[in-house]
Design a protein around this motif. Structure first.
Motif, short mmCIF file in Angstrom:
data_model
loop_
_atom_site.label_atom_id
_atom_site.label_comp_id
_atom_site.label_asym_id
_atom_site.label_seq_id
_atom_site.Cartn_x
_atom_site.Cartn_y
_atom_site.Cartn_z
N GLU A 197 -20.33 5.48 6.25
CA GLU A 197 -22.13 5.65 6.57
C GLU A 197 -23.03 4.83 6.05
OE1 GLU A 197 -21.98 9.47 4.49
OE2 GLU A 197 -21.11 10.41 5.74
N GLN A 198 -22.46 3.43 4.66
CA GLN A 198 -22.86 3.10 4.69
C GLN A 198 -23.21 1.70 4.51
OE1 GLN A 198 -21.91 2.65 -0.13
NE2 GLN A 198 -23.80 1.98 -0.27
N PHE A 199 -21.68 1.12 5.65
CA PHE A 199 -21.81 -0.05 5.72
C PHE A 199 -21.79 -0.38 6.96
CE2 PHE A 199 -20.57 -0.82 1.21
CZ PHE A 199 -21.34 -1.72 0.78
N ASP A 200 -21.03 0.65 7.87
CA ASP A 200 -20.48 0.57 9.54
C ASP A 200 -19.06 0.01 9.65
OD1 ASP A 200 -20.96 1.52 11.90
OD2 ASP A 200 -21.44 -0.92 12.56
N THR A 201 -19.00 -1.17 8.76
CA THR A 201 -18.09 -2.11 9.16
C THR A 201 -17.18 -2.82 8.04
OG1 THR A 201 -18.87 -3.76 9.73
CG2 THR A 201 -18.42 -2.78 11.73
N ILE A 202 -15.77 -2.88 8.10
CA ILE A 202 -15.15 -3.81 7.15
C ILE A 202 -14.32 -4.56 7.17
CG2 ILE A 202 -15.58 -1.92 5.25
CD1 ILE A 202 -12.14 -2.06 5.75
N ASP A 203 -14.51 -5.71 6.29
CA ASP A 203 -13.79 -6.75 7.35
C ASP A 203 -12.34 -7.13 7.34
OD1 ASP A 203 -16.63 -8.15 8.68
OD2 ASP A 203 -16.83 -7.62 6.75
N ILE A 204 -12.26 -6.97 5.37
CA ILE A 204 -11.11 -7.30 5.12
C ILE A 204 -10.59 -5.72 3.76
CG2 ILE A 204 -10.25 -8.45 2.86
CD1 ILE A 204 -12.16 -10.42 3.92
N LEU A 205 -9.51 -5.63 4.01
CA LEU A 205 -8.61 -4.45 3.44
C LEU A 205 -6.99 -5.85 2.25
CD1 LEU A 205 -7.71 -1.82 1.86
CD2 LEU A 205 -6.96 -1.39 4.37
N VAL A 206 -7.39 -5.39 1.20
CA VAL A 206 -6.33 -5.73 0.33
C VAL A 206 -5.59 -4.93 -0.16
CG1 VAL A 206 -5.27 -7.82 -1.21
CG2 VAL A 206 -7.81 -8.11 -0.28
N ASN A 207 -4.12 -4.34 0.35
CA ASN A 207 -3.80 -3.61 -0.75
C ASN A 207 -2.31 -3.56 -1.15
OD1 ASN A 207 -4.28 -0.64 1.54
ND2 ASN A 207 -3.04 -2.26 3.54
N ASN A 208 -3.26 -3.52 -2.34
CA ASN A 208 -2.46 -4.05 -3.74
C ASN A 208 -2.37 -3.21 -4.54
OD1 ASN A 208 -2.64 -6.05 -6.02
ND2 ASN A 208 -3.73 -4.89 -7.16
N ALA A 209 -3.02 -1.87 -5.33
CA ALA A 209 -2.04 -1.09 -5.88
C ALA A 209 -1.14 -0.75 -5.84
CB ALA A 209 -3.14 0.31 -5.68
N GLY A 210 -0.28 -0.88 -7.28
CA GLY A 210 1.16 -0.67 -6.69
C GLY A 210 1.47 -0.56 -8.55
N ILE A 211 2.95 0.07 -8.47
CA ILE A 211 3.33 0.31 -9.47
C ILE A 211 4.51 0.65 -9.47
CG2 ILE A 211 1.90 2.89 -10.33
CD1 ILE A 211 3.36 4.60 -9.70
N ARG A 212 5.26 -0.05 -10.59
CA ARG A 212 7.22 -0.08 -11.53
C ARG A 212 6.93 1.67 -12.59
NH1 ARG A 212 7.02 -3.96 -14.76
NH2 ARG A 212 8.98 -3.50 -15.70
N ARG A 213 8.47 2.57 -11.93
CA ARG A 213 8.79 3.35 -12.84
C ARG A 213 9.71 2.92 -12.68
NH1 ARG A 213 5.42 8.81 -12.22
NH2 ARG A 213 3.87 7.92 -12.79
N ASP A 214 10.75 2.06 -13.53
CA ASP A 214 11.97 1.40 -13.23
C ASP A 214 13.36 2.16 -13.97
OD1 ASP A 214 10.68 -0.38 -12.58
OD2 ASP A 214 11.75 -2.38 -13.96
N ALA A 215 14.46 2.41 -14.16
CA ALA A 215 15.30 3.21 -13.92
C ALA A 215 16.67 2.73 -12.80
CB ALA A 215 15.39 4.58 -13.92
N VAL A 216 17.83 2.96 -13.77
CA VAL A 216 19.57 2.80 -12.61
C VAL A 216 18.76 4.11 -11.91
CG1 VAL A 216 20.69 0.98 -13.49
CG2 VAL A 216 20.58 3.59 -14.15
N LEU A 217 19.66 3.64 -11.07
CA LEU A 217 19.28 5.01 -8.95
C LEU A 217 19.99 6.39 -10.33
CD1 LEU A 217 18.17 5.73 -6.92
CD2 LEU A 217 21.02 5.25 -6.47
N ALA A 218 21.25 6.24 -10.67
CA ALA A 218 21.88 7.63 -11.23
C ALA A 218 21.01 8.46 -12.35
CB ALA A 218 22.98 7.23 -11.50
N MET A 219 20.06 7.58 -12.89
CA MET A 219 19.46 7.85 -14.07
C MET A 219 18.23 8.41 -13.37
SD MET A 219 21.53 9.14 -16.61
CE MET A 219 20.05 8.86 -17.37
N MET A 220 17.96 7.83 -12.58
CA MET A 220 16.38 7.66 -11.93
C MET A 220 15.03 9.51 -11.63
SD MET A 220 14.25 5.35 -9.11
CE MET A 220 14.57 4.21 -9.65
N ARG A 221 14.63 9.39 -11.80
CA ARG A 221 14.21 11.03 -11.36
C ARG A 221 13.74 10.88 -10.27
NH1 ARG A 221 9.75 12.77 -16.72
NH2 ARG A 221 8.96 10.18 -15.71
N GLN A 222 13.95 12.09 -9.61
CA GLN A 222 13.82 12.27 -8.50
C GLN A 222 11.93 11.95 -8.36
OE1 GLN A 222 11.06 14.42 -7.03
NE2 GLN A 222 11.69 13.61 -5.15
#
Length: 246
Positions: free
Chosen positions: A80-105
């Motif tokens: 509504e404000q700009f009509d079009t866009i030229d560039i999209l950078v999908n940068n958002a990201g997180i980590r929640r590390d754990a070995v798989l056997a102990m990883m919470r769903q």
């Protein structure tokens, strides 16, 4: 040279780390940047305060990219404000590390929701704004962990491998509309994203890098700007690694 003057860019995860550097680089080249952040109000306020010269060319929005409805509303308002866009950078990201056997769903699911589904949501609702002008640049910030894998990062590695698969398929769907879709794959970059690693881990990981150092956010931003440029029209479906030889 203001390469991106009169172009509109969306950057997710825009106020910290690599996303901050990408946003700053686009602003410096004349773009109007709609920067998305998920919840760190202090970081967003500090970022805005640090760039008064950008004026109306910097617009920050609190949006959880994993929330399909929130992304849809944001993209509708953007159209509504700009009509079009030229560039999209999908940068958002997180980590929640754990070995798989102990990883919470919920930790498995949240990483997939943000890192992978978030990119799907952004592309799904931002693409029409590119298709209507038959031009666009979409860039995913992925990771070598998607094909290397690290112990304790099964969720993160799966999400990053998924990003590459998503990019490959989407690049074939939109190429005829002069829209390119690529990935930039940073290795170890000196940001708060790896700030939870111990000093010993830092030393061990640095030994893995042939360049002998971690990269900078600005080096990643330079790669993003290269792919976002109109002159990168024949680069499509590619992964550009910024890893120091990892």
């Amino acid at each position: 040279m203001n390469t991106f003057t009169n172009q509109k860019a969306i950057v997710t995860g825009a106020t910290k780390g690599i996303g901050k550097a990408i946003t700053e680089a686009l602003l410096a080249q004349g773009a109007t940047v709609l920067g998305l952040y998920s919840g760190d109000e202090a970081a967003a306020s500090a970022f805005a305060a640090a760039h008064p010269e950008a004026g109306e060319r910097l617009r920050l929005h609190k949006v959880d990219v994993s929330d399909c409805k929130a992304v849809q509303v944001f993209c509708r308002e953007t159209e509504e404000q700009f009509d079009t866009i030229d560039i999209l950078v999908n940068n958002a990201g997180i980590r929640r590390d754990a070995v798989l056997a102990m990883m919470r769903q919920e930790d498995w699911q949240r990483v997939l929701d943000v890192n992978l589904t978030g990119g799907y949501n952004m592309c799904r609702f931002a693409l029409p704004l590119m298709l209507k002008q038959k031009y666009g640049r979409i860039i995913f910030i992925t990771s070598p962990m998607g094909h290397l894998g690290f112990a304790g990062q099964a969720n993160y590695a799966a999400s990053k491998a998924g990003q590459v698969g998503l990019m490959k398929s989407l690049s074939k769907e939109v190429a005829k509309r002069k829209i390119t879709v690529n990935c930039v794959s940073p290795g170890f970059i000196g940001t708060e994203f790896i700030g939870d690693l111990s000093e010993e881990q830092m030393k061990d990981y640095k030994k893995l890098v042939p360049a002998g150092r971690f990269g900078t956010p600005e080096e990643v931003a330079d790669a993003v700007l290269f792919l976002a440029d109109k002159r990168a029209a024949y680069i499509n479906g590619s992964v550009l690694e910024v890893t120091g030889g990892l």
